[in-house]
Design an enzyme around this catalytic site. Structure first.
Site, mmCIF file in Angstrom:
data_model
loop_
_atom_site.group_PDB
_atom_site.id
_atom_site.type_symbol
_atom_site.label_atom_id
_atom_site.label_comp_id
_atom_site.label_asym_id
_atom_site.label_seq_id
_atom_site.Cartn_x
_atom_site.Cartn_y
_atom_site.Cartn_z
ATOM 1 N N LYS A 46 6.419 7.346 9.729
ATOM 2 C CA LYS A 46 5.132 7.896 8.919
ATOM 3 C C LYS A 46 4.273 7.796 10.292
ATOM 4 O O LYS A 46 4.165 6.911 10.756
ATOM 5 C CB LYS A 46 4.723 6.955 8.216
ATOM 6 C CG LYS A 46 3.596 8.229 7.390
ATOM 7 C CD LYS A 46 3.888 7.235 5.924
ATOM 8 C CE LYS A 46 2.017 6.414 6.118
ATOM 9 N NZ LYS A 46 1.846 5.948 5.245
HETATM 10 C C1 R5P Z 1 -2.958 3.504 4.352
HETATM 11 O O1 R5P Z 1 -3.410 2.960 3.537
HETATM 12 C C2 R5P Z 1 -1.507 4.251 3.899
HETATM 13 O O2 R5P Z 1 -0.081 3.840 5.240
HETATM 14 C C3 R5P Z 1 -1.356 5.258 3.159
HETATM 15 O O3 R5P Z 1 -0.156 4.616 2.364
HETATM 16 C C4 R5P Z 1 -1.546 5.897 4.094
HETATM 17 O O4 R5P Z 1 -1.971 6.851 5.046
HETATM 18 C C5 R5P Z 1 -1.059 8.000 3.611
HETATM 19 O O5 R5P Z 1 -2.012 8.114 2.659
HETATM 20 P P1 R5P Z 1 -3.208 8.633 2.723
HETATM 21 O O6 R5P Z 1 -2.181 10.104 2.443
HETATM 22 O O7 R5P Z 1 -3.950 8.926 2.115
HETATM 23 O O8 R5P Z 1 -3.582 8.530 4.180
#
Ligand code: R5P
Length: 291
Positions: free
Chosen positions: A203
């Site tokens: 990710k």
């Molecule tokens: C961080 O808090 C986490 O890894 C989130 O799952 C990630 O950043 C995805 O969330 P967003 O789309 O809000 O960035």
């Protein structure tokens, strides 16, 4: 006592039909054991090869994040729209209904709050508990270039070793510290390192030249949504990422902080799974929002 096979139907062995060896649909994932691939096939839709993961794990370092103050109230209606849920074990056990049957990607690293140095993370869930919760992957954040680079890489490789023992994929999250760039050179470096060190899914953040990041990463990449954008901008980012070869999104704030979260996740799904353009998806979002 076992019964004898007394059927009068003729046995059919299809002697002229060799058994086919099915290939696994996900990039770089054919060599894993059955349970491991079965977990991946729950997270990624085998038809489109992609996923819309709903990220609701933000509370693990920033407490009651806007939109997540009451996950039982605001997020539960979105759960049926998500291919997978990314959450902490605390929220899973306290709020998420086990009957919902979504594959879960469990946040498995953490430690510091927003009041401290966020990169000083440790492993926060052990493999035995991840298996007890029947999760489909564990997620660990790695701060390439940060002060705790080696420690956070070690968090990941320890989980990879345990995951290989039990058939559990590890999602490597390329964290971006405040002093770290978000260009394709950095994102490409971090993504490739995590894949080389055993992450089954990466990710990361979308950036210019994202196709180079995807091309040089041997396993599927999904993008985080990042901070809240306008809906059309978030849909455009998702569209561009998919066009560059991303295998989906792990989106949080751009869904749950939207004025119409259900409409937004529906629009994101169309972009990811049905190749809808960002403009068409935004029209759909507007239409659903006004219903
Ligand atoms: C961080 O808090 C986490 O890894 C989130 O799952 C990630 O950043 C995805 O969330 P967003 O789309 O809000 O960035």
């Amino acid at each position: 006592m076992a019964e004898h096979d007394l059927s009068e139907k003729r046995k059919e062995y299809f002697l002229d039909t060799p058994q086919k060896n099915d290939t696994f649909f996900l990039k770089g994932s054919s060599g894993y054991d059955w349970g491991f691939r079965n977990r991946l096939a729950r997270i990624f839709n085998p038809k489109s090869g992609r996923t819309v993961m709903l990220a609701i794990d933000h509370g693990y370092f920033q407490g009651p994040t806007t939109g997540l103050e009451r996950i039982d109230v605001t997020i539960k209606p979105l759960v049926p729209f998500a291919d997978a849920l990314m959450c902490t074990r605390g929220i899973l056990r306290s709020v998420i209904n086990p009957e919902s049957n979504n594959p879960v990607v469990m946040r498995a690293s953490g430690g510091p709050s927003i009041l401290k140095d966020l990169s000083n993370e440790q492993i926060a869930v052990n493999m035995e508990d991840a298996l007890r919760m029947n999760v489909s992957a564990v997620a660990v954040q790695v701060f390439v270039g940060g002060e705790y680079e080696t420690q956070t890489i070690n968090n990941m490789t320890r989980l990879v070793d345990e995951g290989m023992r039990y058939g559990m994929p590890v999602l490597g999250v390329t964290a971006v510290g405040k002093d770290l760039a978000r260009d394709s050179r950095y994102i490409g470096l971090a993504s490739r390192m995590l894949a080389e060190l055993g992450a089954a899914i990466i990710k990361t953040y979308y950036c210019d030249d994202f196709e180079k990041v995807v091309a040089s990463c041997p396993v599927p990449i999904i993008i985080a949504g990042g901070k809240k954008l306008t809906e059309i901008d978030a849909l455009t980012m998702a569209r561009n990422a998919i066009d560059a070869g991303a295998s989906g999104v792990d989106m949080g704030r751009n869904i749950f902080q939207s004025d119409a979260p259900q409409a937004m996740i529906t629009a994101v799904r169309r972009v990811v799974h049905e190749n809808m353009s960002a403009v068409q998806a935004f029209e759909l979002y507007t239409e659903l929002k006004n219903l």
